[in-house]
Design an enzyme around this catalytic site. Structure first.
Site, short mmCIF file in Angstrom:
data_model
loop_
_atom_site.label_atom_id
_atom_site.label_comp_id
_atom_site.label_asym_id
_atom_site.label_seq_id
_atom_site.Cartn_x
_atom_site.Cartn_y
_atom_site.Cartn_z
N ARG A 1 20.02 11.72 -69.62
CA ARG A 1 19.29 12.98 -69.45
C ARG A 1 19.24 13.29 -67.96
O ARG A 1 18.71 12.48 -67.18
CB ARG A 1 17.86 12.84 -69.98
CG ARG A 1 16.97 14.06 -69.66
CD ARG A 1 15.45 13.73 -69.71
NE ARG A 1 15.06 13.12 -70.95
CZ ARG A 1 14.06 12.23 -71.05
NH1 ARG A 1 13.36 11.84 -69.98
NH2 ARG A 1 13.76 11.70 -72.21
N ASP B 1 12.36 7.10 -69.60
CA ASP B 1 12.08 8.05 -68.52
C ASP B 1 12.34 7.35 -67.18
O ASP B 1 12.33 6.13 -67.09
CB ASP B 1 10.60 8.47 -68.55
CG ASP B 1 10.28 9.42 -69.70
OD1 ASP B 1 11.18 9.82 -70.44
OD2 ASP B 1 9.09 9.76 -69.84
P1 FAD Z 1 12.43 24.43 -62.15
O1 FAD Z 1 13.40 24.10 -61.07
O2 FAD Z 1 11.00 23.98 -61.99
O3 FAD Z 1 12.43 25.98 -62.41
C1 FAD Z 1 13.67 26.68 -62.52
C2 FAD Z 1 13.49 27.85 -63.46
O4 FAD Z 1 13.23 27.39 -64.80
C3 FAD Z 1 12.33 28.77 -63.14
O5 FAD Z 1 12.66 29.70 -62.13
C4 FAD Z 1 12.07 29.41 -64.49
O6 FAD Z 1 13.04 30.40 -64.75
C5 FAD Z 1 12.31 28.26 -65.46
N1 FAD Z 1 11.03 27.54 -65.71
C6 FAD Z 1 10.66 26.35 -65.22
N2 FAD Z 1 9.43 26.01 -65.65
C7 FAD Z 1 9.00 27.01 -66.43
C8 FAD Z 1 7.80 27.26 -67.14
N3 FAD Z 1 6.77 26.41 -67.14
N4 FAD Z 1 7.70 28.42 -67.85
C9 FAD Z 1 8.71 29.31 -67.85
N5 FAD Z 1 9.88 29.13 -67.17
C10 FAD Z 1 10.02 28.00 -66.48
N6 FAD Z 1 11.33 14.09 -64.25
C11 FAD Z 1 11.44 12.82 -63.83
O7 FAD Z 1 11.37 12.56 -62.62
N7 FAD Z 1 11.60 11.79 -64.72
C12 FAD Z 1 11.70 12.00 -66.06
O8 FAD Z 1 11.87 11.04 -66.83
C13 FAD Z 1 11.66 13.34 -66.53
N8 FAD Z 1 11.81 13.64 -67.84
C14 FAD Z 1 11.87 14.93 -68.24
C15 FAD Z 1 12.14 15.23 -69.57
C16 FAD Z 1 12.29 16.55 -69.97
C17 FAD Z 1 12.63 16.85 -71.41
C18 FAD Z 1 12.14 17.62 -69.03
C19 FAD Z 1 12.31 19.06 -69.43
C20 FAD Z 1 11.82 17.34 -67.73
C21 FAD Z 1 11.66 16.01 -67.32
N9 FAD Z 1 11.36 15.70 -65.98
C22 FAD Z 1 11.45 14.39 -65.57
C23 FAD Z 1 10.87 16.75 -65.05
C24 FAD Z 1 11.99 17.33 -64.20
O9 FAD Z 1 12.40 16.39 -63.24
C25 FAD Z 1 11.53 18.61 -63.46
O10 FAD Z 1 10.47 18.28 -62.60
C26 FAD Z 1 11.04 19.73 -64.34
O11 FAD Z 1 11.81 19.82 -65.53
C27 FAD Z 1 11.13 21.09 -63.60
O12 FAD Z 1 12.47 21.43 -63.32
P2 FAD Z 1 13.29 22.51 -64.19
O13 FAD Z 1 14.73 22.18 -64.08
O14 FAD Z 1 12.76 22.51 -65.60
O15 FAD Z 1 12.97 23.92 -63.59
#
Ligand code: FAD
Length: 276
Positions: A155, A104
């Protein structure tokens, strides 16, 4: 014991409960990325303890023939203590694991040390590793150029840490646009495979278009408890899907973070509990 409301986001407190969750997912065609909850250790003994649990977990994944890998946080392996402690603990896990070891990415003060340790070990394992990179950091385009020459997967996420404006994009539309640019670059330049770490339907459909254009292998990675029906639907279409599954006794702060970043998560968790 974890209350039912948090159970949607955390797969129990033990490796055994986490692997039982993975086995259920595997039946639906979804693979697992297991993460033992824990971060920001200042005592080397805590970092050693988590390192040993990951080694044990990797053995259990192999023994149970589960479709799963692990993802570690640099600060749970001791990066706040020193770069050497982190590197040594990461090396022990990588040596012991047959499965892919993801790293991560935490806040920007740890990026260089994390990249250096990843570069060292991903070469040694011939790419049986993966590294998370964050679209909100302005440096990530250059980091991806460096990573394109290494074996292993990347990732791409939008970035979860509140970073200073001098080094990070702060506006959501800008982060989304940069995410797409970086995704396009990765599909064009990487052959080791790309993890699309996002719940965002727009990013996932863009990845699908890029895969059609460039043929680069990819997988969608989403968190346990978030858009789970989309996870199984994508898997049923034949797209590799990995669910990131946190487990362990330090579940409370993780659950609290999920609820704080999106209040619907609480409503969703409550609904799941009420409807069984
Ligand atoms: P967002 O920009 O938050 O949302 C965009 C759209 O996605 C929303 O409008 C909605 O349609 C959909 N959506 C988002 N969340 C939801 C929900 N809870 N329920 C329903 N729909 C939803 N961050 C790091 O800094 N370091 C890491 O190592 C790291 N590892 C990760 C590993 C994984 C597998 C994932 C999924 C995320 C990780 N993250 C990490 C977090 C990442 O940086 C984001 O903060 C987080 O994923 C939110 O961004 P998003 O692209 O999912 O969607």
């Amino acid at each position: 014991m974890i209350p039912p409301i948090a159970n949607n986001f955390v797969a129990g407190e033990t490796p055994d409960s986490a692997l039982s969750h993975v086995e259920g997912l595997n039946d639906d065609g979804v693979a697992g990325i297991l993460n033992l909850l824990g971060e920001h250790y200042e005592d080397p003994a805590n970092a050693t303890e988590d390192t040993e649990e990951y080694i044990q977990l990797a053995r259990m994944i192999a023994d149970r023939d589960a479709d799963a890998c692990v993802s570690v946080k640099p600060s749970q392996l001791g990066i706040d203590i020193s770069g050497e402690v982190f590197e040594e603990n990461l090396g022990r896990i990588v040596d012991a694991a047959d499965c892919r070891v993801w790293v991560d990415m935490e806040d920007h003060t740890t990026t260089d040390t994390t990249l250096d340790a990843y570069e060292k070990y991903t070469r040694q394992t011939d790419g049986n590793m993966g590294l998370c990179v964050q679209a909100n950091l302005k440096r990530t385009g250059e980091d991806l150029e460096q990573l394109a020459d290494l074996p292993g997967k990347v990732r791409l996420v939008k970035g979860a840490y509140d970073e200073p404006a001098e080094i990070a994009h702060k506006d959501k539309d800008t982060v989304d646009a940069v995410y797409k640019d970086l995704l396009e670059y990765a599909f064009r330049e990487f052959d080791g495979g790309i993890g699309v770490g996002s719940h965002d339907p727009e990013m996932i459909s863009y990845a699908r278009e890029l895969h059609e254009e460039y043929g680069t292998p990819y997988e969608v990675q989403m968190l346990m408890g978030v858009r789970e029906s989309a996870q199984t639907e994508l898997a049923a279409e034949g797209i590799p899907v990995y669910q990131y599954i946190p487990y362990g006794s330090k579940w409370f702060s993780y659950f609290y973070r999920r609820v704080r970043e999106r209040k619907e998560n609480l409503a969703f968790a409550a609904r799941a509990v009420l409807t069984g």
